[in-house]
Write a protein that holds these residues in place. Structure first.
Motif, PDB file in Angstrom:
ATOM      1  N   GLY A  60       0.726  -1.225   0.001  1.00 45.46           N
ATOM      2  CA  GLY A  60      -0.111   0.029   0.100  1.00 45.46           C
ATOM      3  C   GLY A  60       0.691   1.160  -0.051  1.00 45.46           C
ATOM      4  O   GLY A  60       0.408   2.212  -0.782  1.00 45.46           O
ATOM      5  N   PHE A  61       1.918   1.132   0.653  1.00 40.29           N
ATOM      6  CA  PHE A  61       2.801   2.512   0.867  1.00 40.29           C
ATOM      7  C   PHE A  61       3.274   2.669  -0.784  1.00 40.29           C
ATOM      8  O   PHE A  61       3.360   3.943  -1.045  1.00 40.29           O
ATOM      9  N   HIS A  62       3.823   1.591  -1.388  1.00 43.39           N
ATOM     10  CA  HIS A  62       4.463   1.835  -2.573  1.00 43.39           C
ATOM     11  C   HIS A  62       3.556   2.368  -3.630  1.00 43.39           C
ATOM     12  O   HIS A  62       3.848   3.153  -4.480  1.00 43.39           O
ATOM     13  N   LEU A  63       2.337   1.655  -3.458  1.00 39.67           N
ATOM     14  CA  LEU A  63       1.251   1.875  -4.380  1.00 39.67           C
ATOM     15  C   LEU A  63       0.780   3.332  -4.520  1.00 39.67           C
ATOM     16  O   LEU A  63       0.724   4.124  -5.432  1.00 39.67           O
ATOM     17  N   TYR A  64       0.519   3.886  -3.135  1.00 34.18           N
ATOM     18  CA  TYR A  64       0.058   5.434  -3.128  1.00 34.18           C
ATOM     19  C   TYR A  64       1.323   6.377  -3.343  1.00 34.18           C
ATOM     20  O   TYR A  64       0.913   7.236  -3.761  1.00 34.18           O
ATOM     21  N   ALA A  65       2.279   6.071  -3.154  1.00 31.27           N
ATOM     22  CA  ALA A  65       3.639   6.881  -3.098  1.00 31.27           C
ATOM     23  C   ALA A  65       3.669   6.952  -4.850  1.00 31.27           C
ATOM     24  O   ALA A  65       4.004   8.057  -5.151  1.00 31.27           O
ATOM     25  N   ALA A  66       3.600   5.825  -5.547  1.00 33.33           N
ATOM     26  CA  ALA A  66       3.893   5.872  -6.950  1.00 33.33           C
ATOM     27  C   ALA A  66       2.763   6.499  -7.458  1.00 33.33           C
ATOM     28  O   ALA A  66       2.906   7.342  -8.659  1.00 33.33           O
ATOM     29  N   PRO A  72       7.234   9.102 -14.771  1.00 29.63           N
ATOM     30  CA  PRO A  72       6.717   7.750 -15.221  1.00 29.63           C
ATOM     31  C   PRO A  72       7.522   6.516 -14.974  1.00 29.63           C
ATOM     32  O   PRO A  72       7.030   5.722 -14.442  1.00 29.63           O
ATOM     33  N   ARG A  73       8.999   6.742 -14.977  1.00 28.40           N
ATOM     34  CA  ARG A  73       9.840   5.850 -14.616  1.00 28.40           C
ATOM     35  C   ARG A  73       9.802   5.579 -13.264  1.00 28.40           C
ATOM     36  O   ARG A  73       9.744   4.401 -12.695  1.00 28.40           O
ATOM     37  N   MET A  74       9.832   6.603 -12.361  1.00 27.73           N
ATOM     38  CA  MET A  74       9.632   6.374 -10.858  1.00 27.73           C
ATOM     39  C   MET A  74       8.506   5.771 -10.761  1.00 27.73           C
ATOM     40  O   MET A  74       8.364   5.026  -9.625  1.00 27.73           O
ATOM     41  N   ARG A  75       7.350   6.327 -11.408  1.00 29.04           N
ATOM     42  CA  ARG A  75       5.964   5.809 -10.804  1.00 29.04           C
ATOM     43  C   ARG A  75       5.918   4.181 -11.101  1.00 29.04           C
ATOM     44  O   ARG A  75       5.466   3.332 -10.414  1.00 29.04           O
ATOM     45  N   SER A  76       6.468   3.582 -12.351  1.00 25.25           N
ATOM     46  CA  SER A  76       6.519   2.318 -12.837  1.00 25.25           C
ATOM     47  C   SER A  76       7.290   1.609 -11.641  1.00 25.25           C
ATOM     48  O   SER A  76       6.947   0.401 -11.478  1.00 25.25           O
ATOM     49  N   SER A  77       8.270   2.184 -11.321  1.00 21.19           N
ATOM     50  CA  SER A  77       9.398   1.520 -10.292  1.00 21.19           C
ATOM     51  C   SER A  77       8.465   1.506  -8.936  1.00 21.19           C
ATOM     52  O   SER A  77       8.675   0.012  -8.268  1.00 21.19           O
ATOM     53  N   GLY A  78       7.805   2.196  -8.294  1.00 22.49           N
ATOM     54  CA  GLY A  78       7.089   2.135  -7.326  1.00 22.49           C
ATOM     55  C   GLY A  78       5.880   1.054  -7.499  1.00 22.49           C
ATOM     56  O   GLY A  78       5.805   0.190  -6.653  1.00 22.49           O
ATOM     57  N   LEU A  79       5.402   0.978  -8.675  1.00 20.24           N
ATOM     58  CA  LEU A  79       4.480  -0.161  -8.730  1.00 20.24           C
ATOM     59  C   LEU A  79       4.864  -1.477  -8.978  1.00 20.24           C
ATOM     60  O   LEU A  79       4.255  -2.368  -8.469  1.00 20.24           O
ATOM     61  N   SER A  83       4.111  -4.635  -6.614  1.00 12.92           N
ATOM     62  CA  SER A  83       3.761  -5.993  -6.993  1.00 12.92           C
ATOM     63  C   SER A  83       4.709  -6.990  -6.248  1.00 12.92           C
ATOM     64  O   SER A  83       4.040  -8.217  -5.888  1.00 12.92           O
ATOM     65  N   ARG A  84       6.000  -6.607  -5.914  1.00 17.92           N
ATOM     66  CA  ARG A  84       6.764  -7.588  -5.278  1.00 17.92           C
ATOM     67  C   ARG A  84       6.171  -7.930  -3.901  1.00 17.92           C
ATOM     68  O   ARG A  84       6.134  -9.022  -3.308  1.00 17.92           O
ATOM     69  N   SER A  85       5.753  -6.906  -3.218  1.00 22.92           N
ATOM     70  CA  SER A  85       5.197  -6.961  -1.941  1.00 22.92           C
ATOM     71  C   SER A  85       3.853  -7.640  -1.862  1.00 22.92           C
ATOM     72  O   SER A  85       3.705  -8.556  -0.934  1.00 22.92           O
ATOM     73  N   LEU A  86       3.121  -7.659  -2.885  1.00 22.91           N
ATOM     74  CA  LEU A  86       1.894  -8.155  -2.978  1.00 22.91           C
ATOM     75  C   LEU A  86       2.205  -9.799  -3.156  1.00 22.91           C
ATOM     76  O   LEU A  86       1.330 -10.748  -2.574  1.00 22.91           O
TER      77      LEU A  86
END
Length: 318
Positions: A60-66, A72-79, A83-86
């Motif tokens: 959740g932290f990574h999703l909302y931070a992203a 776009p590149r940083m957003r993709s990295s956050g997503l 995904s890895r956490s899920l």
């Protein structure tokens, strides 16, 4: 515990202060340590759900931070981090419904509406299977309802919000709890043209909000205002205007959207008091009130989506 609801934690969209940055680092450190192989070996298989919830918290932290990142590149990295956490959460406990909720939110963030719906429905199935256990929760049903409402599928939204109410009939009666599904039920019923049933749902949500000590519910007041403002009766339209004022007060006078609605309402009232004939003045007042009702309903829907789209963090703790 807070860990079970941390999946729905929203970092601020602005840059955090150094002290908050430190808190975020501590949060991520705790989730990392709590989901490590050492922790799994120490606490054993019985800790699977707790580790899954911690991983959901990190996701959740990574999703909302992203979502708050313009690059776009940083957003993709956050997503990808999300995904890895899920994935780690699903390995820890494949049956935990919050994992499916997270997967649905991730799919929605990536623009995959169909994938999001499938994930949310997996979560609803998991929550139905867990009825009566300590992991019973309405988070997935609320998230599925919000997603269907946002996609324009009012019948499916009504089904999911009704499911949430069946899973937890006491929902809405406790202060600080999950979003009352009756708000979503009312919105879906309104969209389906069942105005009186929508009024009953919104009125019940408003009554429960008052009885549990939370005061007026802005979302319920907005829905009821939308109904009153489209009435042929001038007194009912006046009641709708009062409901708008009540919604603004209940929001702590901090909602620009409701303030905008109020200003439109005042302009409409002033315009209807001009020198026109009574017939044309009444017709114009109804026209303005109907337009205002549309705005009120739209803001009510946004309120429902903002709340149940995050799957009601209080429900997650259930």
């Amino acid at each position: 515990s807070s860990s079970s609801s941390s999946f729905f934690f929203h970092p601020p969209l602005s840059l955090p202060t150094p002290s908050k940055q430190g808190m975020y680092r501590q949060f991520l450190h705790v989730t990392k340590e709590g989901t490590s192989e050492d922790a799994a070996a120490h606490f054993g298989a019985a800790s699977g759900r707790e580790r899954a919830l911690l991983s959901c918290g990190a996701a959740g932290f990574h999703l909302y931070a992203a979502r708050s990142l313009p690059n776009p590149r940083m957003r993709s990295s956050g997503l990808e981090e999300c995904s890895r956490s899920l994935a780690a959460a699903r390995r820890a406990d494949p049956t935990e419904q919050l994992v499916a909720v997270g997967e649905g939110q991730l799919a929605a963030a990536r623009g995959d509406a169909a994938g999001a719906r499938l994930a949310f429905e997996r979560g609803v199935a998991a929550s139905a299977a867990a009825v009566g256990s300590s992991s019973t929760s309405v988070a997935a049903a609320l998230a599925a309802g919000a997603h269907c409402l946002a996609c324009g599928d009012a019948p499916a939204a009504l089904q999911h919000y009704s499911t949430a109410l069946k899973l937890a009939p006491e929902i809405g009666t406790r202060s600080g709890g999950a979003l009352d599904p009756r708000l979503g039920i009312g919105t879906a019923l309104f969209r389906l043209g069942n105005r009186e049933a929508a009024r009953l749902a919104w009125s019940r949500a408003l009554s429960l909000s008052m009885s549990r000590g939370d005061g007026d519910c802005p979302c319920a007041l907005l829905g009821l205002a939308a109904l009153d403002l489209t009435s042929e009766d001038a007194d009912e339209r006046a009641k709708g205007a009062e409901r708008l004022r009540g919604a603004f007060e209940a929001s702590g006078r901090r909602s620009p959207a409701i303030l905008s609605l109020l200003s439109r309402c005042c302009l409409a009232e002033n315009a209807s008091g001009g020198g026109e004939s009574s017939s044309s003045s009444s017709s114009e007042a109804r026209r303005r009130a109907a337009a205002l009702a549309g705005f009120a309903l739209a803001e009510a829907e946004r309120s429902v989506l903002r709340s149940s789209g995050t799957a009601a963090q209080g429900a997650a703790a259930g």
